[in-house]
Design a protein around this motif. Structure first.
Motif, short mmCIF file in Angstrom:
data_model
loop_
_atom_site.label_atom_id
_atom_site.label_comp_id
_atom_site.label_asym_id
_atom_site.label_seq_id
_atom_site.Cartn_x
_atom_site.Cartn_y
_atom_site.Cartn_z
N UNK A 74 0.85 -1.18 0.00
CA UNK A 74 0.00 0.00 0.00
C UNK A 74 0.89 1.24 0.00
N UNK A 75 0.66 2.13 -0.96
CA UNK A 75 1.40 3.39 -1.04
C UNK A 75 0.40 4.52 -0.90
N UNK A 76 0.65 5.40 0.05
CA UNK A 76 -0.23 6.54 0.29
C UNK A 76 0.56 7.83 0.08
N UNK A 77 0.00 8.71 -0.72
CA UNK A 77 0.59 10.02 -0.95
C UNK A 77 -0.26 11.08 -0.26
N UNK A 78 0.38 12.06 0.37
CA UNK A 78 -0.31 13.20 0.96
C UNK A 78 -0.20 14.36 -0.01
N UNK A 79 -1.33 15.00 -0.27
CA UNK A 79 -1.38 16.12 -1.22
C UNK A 79 -1.93 17.34 -0.50
N UNK A 80 -1.20 18.45 -0.57
CA UNK A 80 -1.62 19.72 -0.01
C UNK A 80 -1.49 20.77 -1.10
N UNK A 81 -2.55 21.55 -1.31
CA UNK A 81 -2.55 22.57 -2.37
C UNK A 81 -2.15 21.98 -3.72
N UNK A 82 -2.68 20.80 -4.03
CA UNK A 82 -2.47 20.09 -5.29
C UNK A 82 -1.02 19.65 -5.52
N UNK A 83 -0.22 19.61 -4.48
CA UNK A 83 1.17 19.15 -4.60
C UNK A 83 1.42 18.01 -3.63
N UNK A 84 2.13 17.01 -4.09
CA UNK A 84 2.49 15.88 -3.22
C UNK A 84 3.52 16.38 -2.22
N UNK A 85 3.22 16.16 -0.94
CA UNK A 85 4.11 16.64 0.11
C UNK A 85 4.75 15.52 0.93
N UNK A 86 4.19 14.32 0.82
CA UNK A 86 4.67 13.21 1.65
C UNK A 86 4.22 11.90 1.02
N UNK A 87 4.90 10.84 1.33
CA UNK A 87 4.53 9.51 0.88
C UNK A 87 4.80 8.53 2.01
N UNK A 88 4.16 7.38 1.91
CA UNK A 88 4.35 6.32 2.89
C UNK A 88 4.03 5.00 2.21
N UNK A 89 4.78 3.97 2.51
CA UNK A 89 4.46 2.64 2.00
C UNK A 89 4.33 1.66 3.16
N UNK A 90 3.54 0.63 2.93
CA UNK A 90 3.35 -0.41 3.94
C UNK A 90 3.13 -1.74 3.24
N UNK A 91 3.85 -2.73 3.67
CA UNK A 91 3.73 -4.07 3.11
C UNK A 91 2.86 -4.93 4.02
N UNK A 92 2.06 -5.80 3.43
CA UNK A 92 1.25 -6.73 4.23
C UNK A 92 2.09 -7.91 4.70
N UNK A 93 3.31 -7.99 4.27
CA UNK A 93 4.19 -9.10 4.62
C UNK A 93 5.40 -8.59 5.38
N UNK A 94 5.88 -9.36 6.32
CA UNK A 94 7.09 -8.99 7.06
C UNK A 94 8.31 -8.98 6.16
N UNK A 95 8.17 -9.56 4.97
CA UNK A 95 9.30 -9.63 4.03
C UNK A 95 9.35 -8.43 3.10
N UNK A 96 8.60 -7.37 3.40
CA UNK A 96 8.63 -6.13 2.61
C UNK A 96 8.46 -6.38 1.12
N UNK A 97 7.28 -6.81 0.74
CA UNK A 97 7.02 -7.17 -0.65
C UNK A 97 6.85 -5.96 -1.57
N UNK A 98 7.03 -4.76 -1.05
CA UNK A 98 6.91 -3.56 -1.89
C UNK A 98 8.10 -3.42 -2.85
N UNK A 99 9.22 -3.95 -2.48
CA UNK A 99 10.41 -3.78 -3.31
C UNK A 99 11.10 -5.07 -3.46
#
Length: 99
Positions: A74-99
């Motif tokens: 899961x990747x979540x982006x934070x947008x303020x004033x139509x600009x991305x200001x922050x991001x966060x990722x979270x894997x459902x697996x302890x093995x970090x399946x995002x990368x």
């Protein structure tokens, strides 16, 4: 036997470095989105699976199935004033399946 143990240790260390390198590259990619617009993100990543707004910040969420076992990233982006200001990722697996 000592030779096999040495080879096993080298392989373990090498795989850890490789995992850390992949994590760094993945986070560098996400970091590169800071300052871009929501439209830029949607044109590149597609329509998000979910979005919500609170206190002047918009959060857009993408969920990717990363393997045949149903693990997700899961990747979540934070947008303020139509600009991305922050991001966060979270894997459902302890093995970090995002990368």
């Amino acid at each position: 036997m000592k030779k096999l143990l040495s080879i096993a240790c080298i392989l373990i260390v090498a795989s850890c470095a490789s995992l850390e390198d992949r994590k760094t590259a993945y986070e560098d990619n996400l970091r590169s989105w800071i300052g871009n617009t929501e439209t830029d993100l949607i044109q590149s990543w597609g329509v998000p699976i979910d979005s919500y707004t609170t206190s002047g910040s918009k959060f857009v969420e993408y969920i990717f199935v990363t393997n045949g076992l149903g693990h997700t990233c899961t990747v979540t982006f934070t947008i303020v004033d139509d600009r991305i200001t922050y991001w966060r990722w979270k894997s459902s697996s302890a093995r970090n399946t995002c990368f």
